[in-house]
Design a protein around this motif. Structure first.
Motif, PDB file in Angstrom:
ATOM      1  N   THR A   2       8.094  15.064   1.933  1.00 26.92           N
ATOM      2  CA  THR A   2       9.108  14.030   1.725  1.00 26.92           C
ATOM      3  C   THR A   2       9.053  13.550   0.287  1.00 26.92           C
ATOM      4  OG1 THR A   2       7.567  12.302   2.426  1.00 26.92           O
ATOM      5  CG2 THR A   2       8.955  13.271   4.131  1.00 26.92           C
ATOM      6  N   ALA A   3       9.963  12.677  -0.049  1.00 27.24           N
ATOM      7  CA  ALA A   3       9.987  12.141  -1.403  1.00 27.24           C
ATOM      8  C   ALA A   3       8.766  11.264  -1.657  1.00 27.24           C
ATOM      9  CB  ALA A   3      11.266  11.344  -1.623  1.00 27.24           C
ATOM     10  N   ARG A   4       8.469  11.027  -2.900  1.00 25.30           N
ATOM     11  CA  ARG A   4       7.315  10.218  -3.271  1.00 25.30           C
ATOM     12  C   ARG A   4       7.706   8.739  -3.291  1.00 25.30           C
ATOM     13  NH1 ARG A   4       6.699  13.789  -8.599  1.00 25.30           N
ATOM     14  NH2 ARG A   4       8.951  13.492  -8.340  1.00 25.30           N
ATOM     15  N   HIS A   5       6.957   7.922  -2.542  1.00 26.93           N
ATOM     16  CA  HIS A   5       7.245   6.493  -2.491  1.00 26.93           C
ATOM     17  C   HIS A   5       5.964   5.715  -2.680  1.00 26.93           C
ATOM     18  CE1 HIS A   5      11.359   7.108  -1.247  1.00 26.93           C
ATOM     19  NE2 HIS A   5      10.965   7.896  -0.259  1.00 26.93           N
ATOM     20  N   GLY A   6       6.119   4.494  -3.211  1.00 26.03           N
ATOM     21  CA  GLY A   6       4.958   3.647  -3.424  1.00 26.03           C
ATOM     22  C   GLY A   6       4.716   2.691  -2.267  1.00 26.03           C
ATOM     23  N   ASP A   7       5.714   1.899  -1.885  1.00 25.64           N
ATOM     24  CA  ASP A   7       5.523   0.940  -0.789  1.00 25.64           C
ATOM     25  C   ASP A   7       6.835   0.752  -0.042  1.00 25.64           C
ATOM     26  OD1 ASP A   7       7.047  -1.448  -1.895  1.00 25.64           O
ATOM     27  OD2 ASP A   7       5.631  -1.108  -3.520  1.00 25.64           O
ATOM     28  N   ARG A  39       8.572  -1.880   0.363  1.00 31.31           N
ATOM     29  CA  ARG A  39       9.477  -2.926  -0.117  1.00 31.31           C
ATOM     30  C   ARG A  39      10.703  -2.349  -0.823  1.00 31.31           C
ATOM     31  NH1 ARG A  39       4.648  -5.043  -2.619  1.00 31.31           N
ATOM     32  NH2 ARG A  39       3.633  -6.627  -1.333  1.00 31.31           N
ATOM     33  N   ALA A  40      10.731  -1.066  -1.042  1.00 33.32           N
ATOM     34  CA  ALA A  40      11.820  -0.437  -1.786  1.00 33.32           C
ATOM     35  C   ALA A  40      13.167  -0.669  -1.089  1.00 33.32           C
ATOM     36  CB  ALA A  40      11.557   1.055  -1.935  1.00 33.32           C
ATOM     37  N   PRO A  41      14.249  -0.861  -1.826  1.00 30.07           N
ATOM     38  CA  PRO A  41      15.565  -1.141  -1.226  1.00 30.07           C
ATOM     39  C   PRO A  41      16.095  -0.018  -0.331  1.00 30.07           C
ATOM     40  CG  PRO A  41      15.558  -1.711  -3.564  1.00 30.07           C
ATOM     41  CD  PRO A  41      14.279  -0.980  -3.295  1.00 30.07           C
ATOM     42  N   ILE A  42      15.589   1.195  -0.456  1.00 25.39           N
ATOM     43  CA  ILE A  42      16.128   2.297   0.346  1.00 25.39           C
ATOM     44  C   ILE A  42      15.612   2.276   1.779  1.00 25.39           C
ATOM     45  CG2 ILE A  42      16.408   3.772  -1.665  1.00 25.39           C
ATOM     46  CD1 ILE A  42      13.908   5.293  -0.789  1.00 25.39           C
ATOM     47  N   PHE A  43      14.603   1.463   2.064  1.00 22.25           N
ATOM     48  CA  PHE A  43      14.041   1.398   3.407  1.00 22.25           C
ATOM     49  C   PHE A  43      14.674   0.251   4.203  1.00 22.25           C
ATOM     50  CE2 PHE A  43      10.294   3.330   1.199  1.00 22.25           C
ATOM     51  CZ  PHE A  43      10.407   4.569   1.809  1.00 22.25           C
ATOM     52  N   VAL A  44      14.797   0.443   5.515  1.00 18.49           N
ATOM     53  CA  VAL A  44      15.232  -0.638   6.395  1.00 18.49           C
ATOM     54  C   VAL A  44      14.186  -1.748   6.367  1.00 18.49           C
ATOM     55  CG1 VAL A  44      15.756  -1.276   8.768  1.00 18.49           C
ATOM     56  CG2 VAL A  44      16.509   0.933   7.885  1.00 18.49           C
ATOM     57  N   LYS A  60       0.829  -1.203   0.000  1.00 18.26           N
ATOM     58  CA  LYS A  60       0.000   0.000   0.000  1.00 18.26           C
ATOM     59  C   LYS A  60       0.861   1.250   0.000  1.00 18.26           C
ATOM     60  CE  LYS A  60      -3.577   2.299   2.731  1.00 18.26           C
ATOM     61  NZ  LYS A  60      -4.384   2.253   3.975  1.00 18.26           N
ATOM     62  N   LYS A  61       0.438   2.243  -0.764  1.00 18.71           N
ATOM     63  CA  LYS A  61       1.148   3.525  -0.781  1.00 18.71           C
ATOM     64  C   LYS A  61       0.970   4.179   0.594  1.00 18.71           C
ATOM     65  CE  LYS A  61       1.369   7.830  -3.440  1.00 18.71           C
ATOM     66  NZ  LYS A  61       2.763   7.709  -3.873  1.00 18.71           N
TER      67      LYS A  61
END
Length: 208
Positions: free
Chosen positions: A71-76, A78-83, A61-62
């Protein structure tokens, strides 16, 4: 081929006839290289795969507004930039195996044994009995025999218990049964030491 048999006390224990078909083969670098490469490939453990974005169990979910959040635009998540997100371009699961003709493997072992015999680095020992299994006593005996910096000692079916205990703390000495004899270990040691029982087992291994 006749070789003098020694004892751990640096005494002569007679002679032994080595089969020229096993210990008198002309070594070839290409055959030895093929066998060693085959061994090193097969000893590698499988590579473990990392969890990528599609493998991570997180919501799709977004989680924020497209605009106005500061902040920057993110979709979910699961992105590699998140812990806790998926690994970007992570390692894939791999199994490292190689095959080599059985005749080539047998020929390589013969050539490894013959190479040590040709270079004068093959020593035949009557037996491996060490008094009380003491490391100090064995270290003194090996110093008189002059095995060099490293020595691979091959025994018969069963390892000599006293020698195994005495050599456990000697980094320059490795012990293995005749069944475990292989090209890589033979070639990476300076001296090859065989017992009478090891010679019999190796010759039976090829003749059988």
């Amino acid at each position: 081929m006749k070789v003098k048999v020694q004892t751990l006390d640096a005494k002569t224990g007679g002679d032994i006839d080595l089969n020229d078909e096993i210990f008198g083969v002309e070594p070839r670098a290409d055959i030895l290289h093929r066998v060693v490469t085959w061994q090193l490939i097969n000893r590698r453990g499988p590579a473990r795969a990392a969890r990528e974005r599609s493998d991570v169990a997180r919501t799709g979910k977004k989680f924020g507004r497209q605009k106005g959040g500061g902040t920057a635009r993110h979709g979910d998540r699961r992105a590699p930039i998140f812990v806790g997100g998926g690994k970007a371009h992570g390692p894939r699961a791999r199994v490292f195996t190689s095959s080599l003709n059985k005749k080539i493997r047998a020929l390589g072992l013969k050539m490894a044994l013959s190479s040590k015999a040709k270079d004068g680095k093959l020593v035949v020992i009557d037996n491996l009995d060490v008094k009380e299994g003491k490391t100090k006593a064995l270290h003194t005996q090996l110093g008189k025999l002059g095995f060099g910096k490293t020595a691979l000692v091959i025994d018969g079916d069963a390892l000599n218990v006293s020698f195994a205990h005495a050599s456990a703390n000697l980094q320059s000495v490795n012990l293995m049964p005749a069944m475990g004899a292989n090209v890589y270990d033979i070639m990476r040691h300076e001296t090859l030491v065989l017992t009478r029982a090891a010679v019999e087992k190796l010759e039976a291994r090829f003749n059988g």
